[in-house]
Design an enzyme around this catalytic site. Structure first.
Site, mmCIF file in Angstrom:
data_model
loop_
_atom_site.group_PDB
_atom_site.id
_atom_site.type_symbol
_atom_site.label_atom_id
_atom_site.label_comp_id
_atom_site.label_asym_id
_atom_site.label_seq_id
_atom_site.Cartn_x
_atom_site.Cartn_y
_atom_site.Cartn_z
ATOM 1 N N CYS A 1 0.823 -1.224 0.000
ATOM 2 C CA CYS A 1 0.000 0.000 0.000
ATOM 3 C C CYS A 1 0.853 1.269 0.000
ATOM 4 O O CYS A 1 0.310 2.365 -0.073
ATOM 5 C CB CYS A 1 -0.959 -0.001 1.189
ATOM 6 S SG CYS A 1 -0.167 0.298 2.784
ATOM 7 N N CYS B 1 13.150 0.650 12.785
ATOM 8 C CA CYS B 1 12.523 1.453 13.830
ATOM 9 C C CYS B 1 11.123 1.818 13.338
ATOM 10 O O CYS B 1 10.970 2.665 12.456
ATOM 11 C CB CYS B 1 13.390 2.697 14.047
ATOM 12 S SG CYS B 1 12.834 3.744 15.376
HETATM 13 ZN ZN LIG Z 1 0.436 -1.800 3.661
#
Ligand SMILES: [Zn+2]
Length: 161
Positions: free
Chosen positions: A130, A150
């Site tokens: 995405c 992180c």
């Molecule tokens: Zn995603």
């Protein structure tokens, strides 16, 4: 001998037209994902506010605020935006930074780019499906990779095994 030259030209043209598409498909298996077609307004409606700001606008959550810091069960950390599995609980470690940290990621789940937002080059990474922003990767992690992913906790969803 016009014919061989012309034929060679046509083949070269056809090759050039096809190869970039193959290369693109191989480099980006999620290019046709429906998540790529969502508008900013649709993302805003779909995600909690802090998650939306991180995933879609590269915000950073305040350190020490994520409930996932204390998540120690076996399971998988998925992208909150699209559900793509990103990290296994076995790869999570206590970095002391206040953000959930991992020393590696599921192959192909993340894509990276250089980020100059703070004036110092950092390696930003985002969900390969995405394109939602997750965090930055630094070369000061533990063995076996020496890497520290992180990650903003609000960009993740934990699924117990
Ligand atoms: Zn995603």
């Amino acid at each position: 001998m016009i014919e061989p030259t012309r034929r060679g030209f046509l083949m070269a043209t056809a090759f050039a037209a096809v190869v970039p598409n193959i290369a693109l498909a191989a480099a980006d298996p999620y290019a046709g994902s429906p998540f790529r077609k969502l508008s900013d307004a649709e993302w805003k409606a779909k995600l909690p506010g802090p998650s939306y700001e991180v995933l879609r606008h590269e915000d950073t959550e305040r350190p020490g605020t994520s409930p996932l810091l204390n998540e120690h069960r076996k399971g998988t950390f998925e992208c909150l935006g699209c559900g793509l599995p990103l990290f296994k609980s076995d790869w999570k470690f206590e970095s002391g930074t206040g953000w959930p940290s991992f020393y590696t990621a599921i192959p192909g789940a993340l894509a990276k780019k250089t980020d100059l937002a703070i004036g110092v080059p950092r390696t930003e990474y985002h969900c390969a499906q995405c394109l939602g922003h997750h965090g930055h990767v630094f070369p000061d992690g533990p063995k076996p990779t020496g890497l520290r992913y992180c990650n903003n906790g609000v960009a993740l969803r934990f699924v117990p095994a």
